[in-house]
Design a protein around this motif. Structure first.
Motif, PDB file in Angstrom:
ATOM      1  N   ASP A 203      56.825  43.019  40.307  1.00  0.00           N
ATOM      2  CA  ASP A 203      56.688  44.469  40.128  1.00  0.00           C
ATOM      3  C   ASP A 203      55.437  44.861  39.341  1.00  0.00           C
ATOM      4  OD1 ASP A 203      58.984  44.976  41.537  1.00  0.00           O
ATOM      5  OD2 ASP A 203      60.285  45.038  39.771  1.00  0.00           O
ATOM      6  N   ILE A 204      54.748  43.891  38.769  1.00  0.00           N
ATOM      7  CA  ILE A 204      53.525  44.176  38.015  1.00  0.00           C
ATOM      8  C   ILE A 204      52.376  44.411  38.996  1.00  0.00           C
ATOM      9  CG2 ILE A 204      51.867  43.296  36.335  1.00  0.00           C
ATOM     10  CD1 ILE A 204      54.058  41.625  35.121  1.00  0.00           C
ATOM     11  N   ARG A 205      51.664  45.509  38.835  1.00  0.00           N
ATOM     12  CA  ARG A 205      50.528  45.815  39.704  1.00  0.00           C
ATOM     13  C   ARG A 205      49.445  44.738  39.577  1.00  0.00           C
ATOM     14  NH1 ARG A 205      47.973  49.449  37.622  1.00  0.00           N
ATOM     15  NH2 ARG A 205      49.191  49.839  35.732  1.00  0.00           N
ATOM     16  N   PRO A 206      48.771  44.402  40.670  1.00  0.00           N
ATOM     17  CA  PRO A 206      47.742  43.343  40.641  1.00  0.00           C
ATOM     18  C   PRO A 206      46.674  43.576  39.577  1.00  0.00           C
ATOM     19  CG  PRO A 206      48.245  43.934  42.895  1.00  0.00           C
ATOM     20  CD  PRO A 206      48.974  44.917  42.034  1.00  0.00           C
ATOM     21  N   GLU A 207      46.210  44.832  39.438  1.00  0.00           N
ATOM     22  CA  GLU A 207      45.175  45.097  38.443  1.00  0.00           C
ATOM     23  C   GLU A 207      45.714  44.928  37.021  1.00  0.00           C
ATOM     24  OE1 GLU A 207      46.623  49.121  40.141  1.00  0.00           O
ATOM     25  OE2 GLU A 207      46.176  47.081  40.837  1.00  0.00           O
ATOM     26  N   ARG A 208      46.995  45.248  36.832  1.00  0.00           N
ATOM     27  CA  ARG A 208      47.612  45.043  35.526  1.00  0.00           C
ATOM     28  C   ARG A 208      47.753  43.546  35.243  1.00  0.00           C
ATOM     29  NH1 ARG A 208      48.242  45.980  30.322  1.00  0.00           N
ATOM     30  NH2 ARG A 208      50.342  45.549  29.555  1.00  0.00           N
ATOM     31  N   ALA A 209      48.110  42.780  36.259  1.00  0.00           N
ATOM     32  CA  ALA A 209      48.229  41.333  36.095  1.00  0.00           C
ATOM     33  C   ALA A 209      46.888  40.717  35.694  1.00  0.00           C
ATOM     34  CB  ALA A 209      48.744  40.697  37.383  1.00  0.00           C
ATOM     35  N   LEU A 210      45.799  41.211  36.282  1.00  0.00           N
ATOM     36  CA  LEU A 210      44.467  40.711  35.924  1.00  0.00           C
ATOM     37  C   LEU A 210      44.136  41.033  34.470  1.00  0.00           C
ATOM     38  CD1 LEU A 210      42.398  41.609  39.131  1.00  0.00           C
ATOM     39  CD2 LEU A 210      43.074  39.317  38.337  1.00  0.00           C
ATOM     40  N   ASP A 211      44.505  42.234  34.044  1.00  0.00           N
ATOM     41  CA  ASP A 211      44.267  42.618  32.642  1.00  0.00           C
ATOM     42  C   ASP A 211      45.055  41.719  31.695  1.00  0.00           C
ATOM     43  OD1 ASP A 211      42.594  44.645  33.441  1.00  0.00           O
ATOM     44  OD2 ASP A 211      44.121  46.216  33.340  1.00  0.00           O
ATOM     45  N   LEU A 212      46.284  41.407  32.068  1.00  0.00           N
ATOM     46  CA  LEU A 212      47.123  40.558  31.218  1.00  0.00           C
ATOM     47  C   LEU A 212      46.555  39.139  31.133  1.00  0.00           C
ATOM     48  CD1 LEU A 212      50.680  41.723  32.391  1.00  0.00           C
ATOM     49  CD2 LEU A 212      49.591  42.199  30.196  1.00  0.00           C
ATOM     50  N   ARG A 213      46.080  38.628  32.247  1.00  0.00           N
ATOM     51  CA  ARG A 213      45.480  37.289  32.241  1.00  0.00           C
ATOM     52  C   ARG A 213      44.231  37.263  31.356  1.00  0.00           C
ATOM     53  NH1 ARG A 213      47.475  33.906  36.294  1.00  0.00           N
ATOM     54  NH2 ARG A 213      48.781  34.953  37.863  1.00  0.00           N
ATOM     55  N   ALA A 214      43.478  38.363  31.386  1.00  0.00           N
ATOM     56  CA  ALA A 214      42.279  38.450  30.552  1.00  0.00           C
ATOM     57  C   ALA A 214      42.657  38.495  29.075  1.00  0.00           C
ATOM     58  CB  ALA A 214      41.463  39.683  30.932  1.00  0.00           C
ATOM     59  N   GLU A 215      43.722  39.224  28.754  1.00  0.00           N
ATOM     60  CA  GLU A 215      44.200  39.284  27.368  1.00  0.00           C
ATOM     61  C   GLU A 215      44.629  37.908  26.886  1.00  0.00           C
ATOM     62  OE1 GLU A 215      46.955  42.192  25.925  1.00  0.00           O
ATOM     63  OE2 GLU A 215      46.378  43.649  27.461  1.00  0.00           O
TER      64      GLU A 215
END
Length: 252
Positions: A203-215
């Motif tokens: 359910d996590i949006r792809p762009e949000r997932a990328l931000d989380l991986r960067a964090e």
């Protein structure tokens, strides 16, 4: 530590690193993803589960919980209503009891539909107990109501009220049959935990997932620079499946 703490600020606040630190780091990484938090709560060890406690109020979940509680109380209330009126003035209120039992059946259906949409959150043994709580009082109401109708204590026009406890019994039997405990409860639990986490992560949006991986990457780099973890640990953490950082690091 606060609910608003980011992975970077969590690392900055640490003086030493322990296996529990991976769980806390993941908790802060998914600080705004309540479904992921709940899924990880089931996996986390007892000493860190507080970090994954529910943080977002859900009115819908509150209503479902209240409906489930009401559905458990109503069959007993239907029985009490029927028996108390019979003892008080020899005029059992079969209609009211039937309506209460029928309402319990309706609320039970609502709960069953909600749980069907998320089967990973259903425990077969836990589901069977409410079925018994429904069946016993509704069956007594059905039997007593039939006796009252047969003896003429209650007017024959009230016979339709028996559809209430009958429906509640039928639905509860279905609930009992559908929820057969698995032979290997541990394996079943592990499978459902994986399903719950996979659904939440999806359910996590792809762009949000990328931000989380960067964090996470930034936090791991800082932890390495501060000497909290070694380069090997950082590399293994980078390779850990998304949403399974703590499980991967602690298991290794």
């Amino acid at each position: 530590m606060t609910d608003a703490m980011t992975p970077r600020s969590y690392v900055e606040a640490q003086e030493r690193w322990s296996p529990a630190s991976w769980w806390y780091l993941e908790s802060h990484l998914f600080r705004d993803e309540s479904e992921v938090h709940m899924a990880l709560w089931f996996r986390a060890p007892d000493e860190v589960r507080r970090a994954f406690a529910a943080r977002h109020f859900s009115f819908g979940k509150l209503l479902l919980s209240l409906a489930e509680i009401a559905s458990l109380v109503l069959p007993a209330l239907a029985l009490v209503t029927l028996v108390s009126r019979h003892w008080a003035d020899d005029q059992p209120d079969l209609v009211r009891s039937g309506v209460l039992a029928g309402l319990a059946a309706v609320l039970s259906v609502v709960g069953m539909i909600a749980r069907r949409s998320r089967p990973e959150g259903v425990d077969a043994r836990t589901e069977r107990l409410p079925a018994v709580v429904h069946i016993v009082p509704s069956l007594i109401v059905l039997v007593l109501g039939s006796l009252f109708l047969g003896s003429g204590t209650v007017d024959g026009s009230a016979a339709v009220a028996l559809l209430g406890p009958l429906a509640d019994i039928a639905l509860s039997v279905v609930r009992w049959v559908r929820n057969r405990p698995a032979a290997d409860r541990i394996a079943e639990r592990a499978t459902k935990e994986d399903m719950r986490l996979d659904r939440a992560l999806a359910d996590i949006r792809p762009e949000r997932a990328l931000d989380l991986r960067a964090e996470l990457h930034e936090a791991l780099a800082l932890a390495t620079a501060r000497g909290l973890i070694g380069p090997g640990e950082a590399a293994r953490a980078e390779r850990a499946p998304f949403g399974r950082l703590a499980v991967t690091m602690v298991a290794g």
